[in-house]
Design an enzyme around this catalytic site. Structure first.
Site, PDB file in Angstrom:
ATOM      1  CD  GLN A  35      -7.306   5.827   6.766  1.00 39.44           C
ATOM      2  OE1 GLN A  35      -7.030   5.737   7.941  1.00 39.44           O
ATOM      3  NE2 GLN A  35      -8.414   5.331   6.260  1.00 39.44           N
ATOM      4  NE  ARG A  39      -2.262  -4.252  -0.675  1.00 32.45           N
ATOM      5  CZ  ARG A  39      -1.707  -3.670   0.397  1.00 32.45           C
ATOM      6  NH1 ARG A  39      -0.611  -4.171   0.921  1.00 32.45           N
ATOM      7  NH2 ARG A  39      -2.251  -2.587   0.912  1.00 32.45           N
ATOM      8  NE  ARG A  97     -27.162  10.220   8.831  1.00 33.23           N
ATOM      9  CZ  ARG A  97     -28.383   9.884   9.244  1.00 33.23           C
ATOM     10  NH1 ARG A  97     -28.550   8.806   9.999  1.00 33.23           N
ATOM     11  NH2 ARG A  97     -29.427  10.621   8.923  1.00 33.23           N
ATOM     12  CG  ASP A 132       1.784  -2.527  10.779  1.00 31.96           C
ATOM     13  OD1 ASP A 132       2.608  -2.053   9.971  1.00 31.96           O
ATOM     14  OD2 ASP A 132       0.861  -3.294  10.431  1.00 31.96           O
ATOM     15  CG  MET A 158      -7.081   2.052   6.008  1.00 35.89           C
ATOM     16  SD  MET A 158      -5.983   2.177   4.594  1.00 35.89           S
ATOM     17  CE  MET A 158      -7.169   2.022   3.252  1.00 35.89           C
ATOM     18  NE  ARG A 162     -27.499  13.064  12.135  1.00 34.13           N
ATOM     19  CZ  ARG A 162     -27.628  13.527  10.905  1.00 34.13           C
ATOM     20  NH1 ARG A 162     -26.579  14.031  10.280  1.00 34.13           N
ATOM     21  NH2 ARG A 162     -28.780  13.465  10.294  1.00 34.13           N
ATOM     22  CB  THR A 212       3.043   0.802   6.417  1.00 33.95           C
ATOM     23  OG1 THR A 212       1.670   0.609   6.790  1.00 33.95           O
ATOM     24  CG2 THR A 212       3.901   0.534   7.649  1.00 33.95           C
ATOM     25  N   GLY A 219       0.852  -1.198   0.000  1.00 34.67           N
ATOM     26  CA  GLY A 219       0.000   0.000   0.000  1.00 34.67           C
ATOM     27  C   GLY A 219       0.884   1.244   0.000  1.00 34.67           C
ATOM     28  CG  ASP A 247      -1.585  -0.005   8.376  1.00 35.13           C
ATOM     29  OD1 ASP A 247      -2.386   0.924   8.179  1.00 35.13           O
ATOM     30  OD2 ASP A 247      -1.694  -1.120   7.832  1.00 35.13           O
ATOM     31  CG  ASP A 259       3.794  -6.300   7.292  1.00 33.02           C
ATOM     32  OD1 ASP A 259       3.281  -5.668   6.338  1.00 33.02           O
ATOM     33  OD2 ASP A 259       3.129  -7.018   8.062  1.00 33.02           O
ATOM     34  NE  ARG A 300      -4.237  -5.884   6.280  1.00 29.09           N
ATOM     35  CZ  ARG A 300      -5.105  -6.304   5.372  1.00 29.09           C
ATOM     36  NH1 ARG A 300      -5.842  -7.354   5.609  1.00 29.09           N
ATOM     37  NH2 ARG A 300      -5.222  -5.672   4.226  1.00 29.09           N
TER      38      ARG A 300
HETATM   39  O1  F6P Z   1      -1.216   0.059   3.745  1.00 28.23           O
HETATM   40  C1  F6P Z   1      -1.774  -0.829   4.702  1.00 28.23           C
HETATM   41  C2  F6P Z   1      -3.230  -0.687   4.637  1.00 28.23           C
HETATM   42  O2  F6P Z   1      -3.443   0.655   4.824  1.00 28.23           O
HETATM   43  C3  F6P Z   1      -4.101  -1.461   5.629  1.00 28.23           C
HETATM   44  O3  F6P Z   1      -4.376  -0.809   6.833  1.00 28.23           O
HETATM   45  C4  F6P Z   1      -5.341  -1.703   4.824  1.00 28.23           C
HETATM   46  O4  F6P Z   1      -6.089  -2.791   5.310  1.00 28.23           O
HETATM   47  C5  F6P Z   1      -4.794  -1.946   3.489  1.00 28.23           C
HETATM   48  O5  F6P Z   1      -3.695  -1.092   3.369  1.00 28.23           O
HETATM   49  C6  F6P Z   1      -5.758  -1.762   2.351  1.00 28.23           C
HETATM   50  O6  F6P Z   1      -5.036  -1.657   1.166  1.00 28.23           O
HETATM   51  P1  F6P Z   1      -5.509  -2.129  -0.279  1.00 28.23           P
HETATM   52  O7  F6P Z   1      -6.981  -2.020  -0.362  1.00 28.23           O
HETATM   53  O8  F6P Z   1      -4.790  -1.169  -1.154  1.00 28.23           O
HETATM   54  O9  F6P Z   1      -5.017  -3.521  -0.485  1.00 28.23           O
END
Ligand code: F6P
Length: 342
Positions: free
Chosen positions: A275, A72, A267, A129, A169, A162, A125, A11, A127, A103, A171
């Site tokens: 992001q 990917r 909502r 992580d 994001m 509300r 990333t 990503g 993330d 990773d 994961r």
């Molecule tokens: O780059 C990591 C990430 O942002 C994750 O948090 C998310 O689940 C994933 O990418 C989604 O990426 P794509 O839809 O591009 O495979």
């Protein structure tokens, strides 16, 4: 060393272009040519590389995404993948390859060492992580977007009385949700590291109503799991070449359940790719520049199978082995800090 390669996988994140630019500039200073491969490991498999001169990387510092494209693709999933990668690496006369990614990309880099490739990684990333580095390229830009989104949700949330849910994001780790949520003053932050109870969230909303606050803002990481479920909520169950399902949907899941408990209207906003796209923050531009320069210097000094890592204020080499364990979780201390505010 006469040539180095560079590729960007996984990503994307704001700041990658700044890292590519820094790699090319630092290499150029040493009289080393840089070959950029398109679309991550796929470009190396298919031998789609081009020489990158200073002119190619001029004017890209502030542009998000990656000028090289990404994918990917996992070369270990294709027939003779690693051998083809090695053949193309040798064909270009590379003395080293710099892999910029998360990773998955870095794990491939680590495994390719056994095929004779000399690799240096750069962690990127949103993330955040990856172990061994305090920050990965893109994270700061992503939480800037989350913060702005929360500021905007606050004004409409309080006007309409509300509950507004923001799904972000993350994961396996809740960095984006937790730090974005803290900066944006969320009333509840739900992350993959801690299972959450919907009754608790409802009670929190009720307490706010007792305080005269007739609105609440909840941030949820896509990988967060409620106590009542065994697993994460996924949009699609088929996996990519690295075994990941496509996440998404926890925001709506919570809205359905909470809707049965509260009178307030709910909502959901899913921030998704907003992001990940757009302009890198100043922090990410500087981090990426430091990482790109350091990666070339590590290659020049013969340090391979490492990535650049930010440790405090210093950029240091981190063995890939150390970086690629379990995803780096949000530390307990930060979770407690956030708990003070909701
Ligand atoms: O780059 C990591 C990430 O942002 C994750 O948090 C998310 O689940 C994933 O990418 C989604 O990426 P794509 O839809 O591009 O495979």
């Amino acid at each position: 060393m006469e040539r180095i390669g560079v590729l960007t996988g996984g990503g994307d994140s704001p700041g990658i272009n700044a890292a590519i630019r820094a790699v090319v500039r630092r290499a150029y200073e040493e009289g080393i040519e840089t070959v950029g491969f398109h679309d991550g490991w796929l470009g190396l498999l298919e031998n789609r590389g081009e020489l990158l001169g200073l002119e190619n990387v001029s004017g890209i510092l502030h542009i998000g995404g990656t000028m090289l494209g990404t994918s990917r693709t996992n070369p270990f999933k294709s027939q003779d993948g690693p051998a083809k990668v090695k053949e193309n690496y040798d064909g270009h006369g590379l003395g080293a390859l710099i892999a910029i990614g998360g990773d998955d990309t870095l794990r491939v880099a680590h495994r390719l060492k056994d095929y004779g490739l000399k690799l240096v990684g750069i962690p990127q990333t949103i993330d955040n992580d990856i172990n061994g580095t305090d920050y990965s390229i893109g994270f700061d830009s992503a939480i800037t977007v989350v913060t702005e989104a929360l500021d905007r949700l606050h004004t409409t949330g309080y006007s309409h009385h509300r509950i507004l849910l923001l799904e972000v994001m993350g994961r396996d780790a809740g960095w984006i949700a937790l730090l974005g949520g803290l900066a944006g003053g969320a009333d509840a932050i739900l992350i993959p590291e801690k299972r959450f109870n919907l009754g608790d969230i409802h009670r929190r909303i009720e307490r706010r109503i007792e305080m005269g606050k007739r609105f609440s803002i909840i941030v949820v990481a896509e990988g967060a799991i409620p106590e009542e479920l065994d697993d994460q909520v996924a949009r699609k169950t088929e996996t990519d070449e690295f075994g990941h399902v496509r996440m998404g949907g926890i925001g709506h899941y919570i809205a359905d359940r909470l809707g049965k408990l509260t009178e307030l209207t709910i909502r959901v906003t899913t921030l998704a790719y907003l992001q990940r796209g757009g302009t890198p923050s100043p922090f990410d531009r500087i981090l990426a520049t430091r990482f790109g320069v350091k990666a070339v210097e590590l290659a020049l000094s013969g340090r391979f199978d490492v990535m650049t890592g930010l440790r405090g204020t210093e950029v240091a080499p981190v063995p890939l082995e150390e970086a690629l364990g379990e995803p780096k979780p949000v530390p307990e201390g930060l979770i407690e800090l956030a708990n003070l505010f909701y």
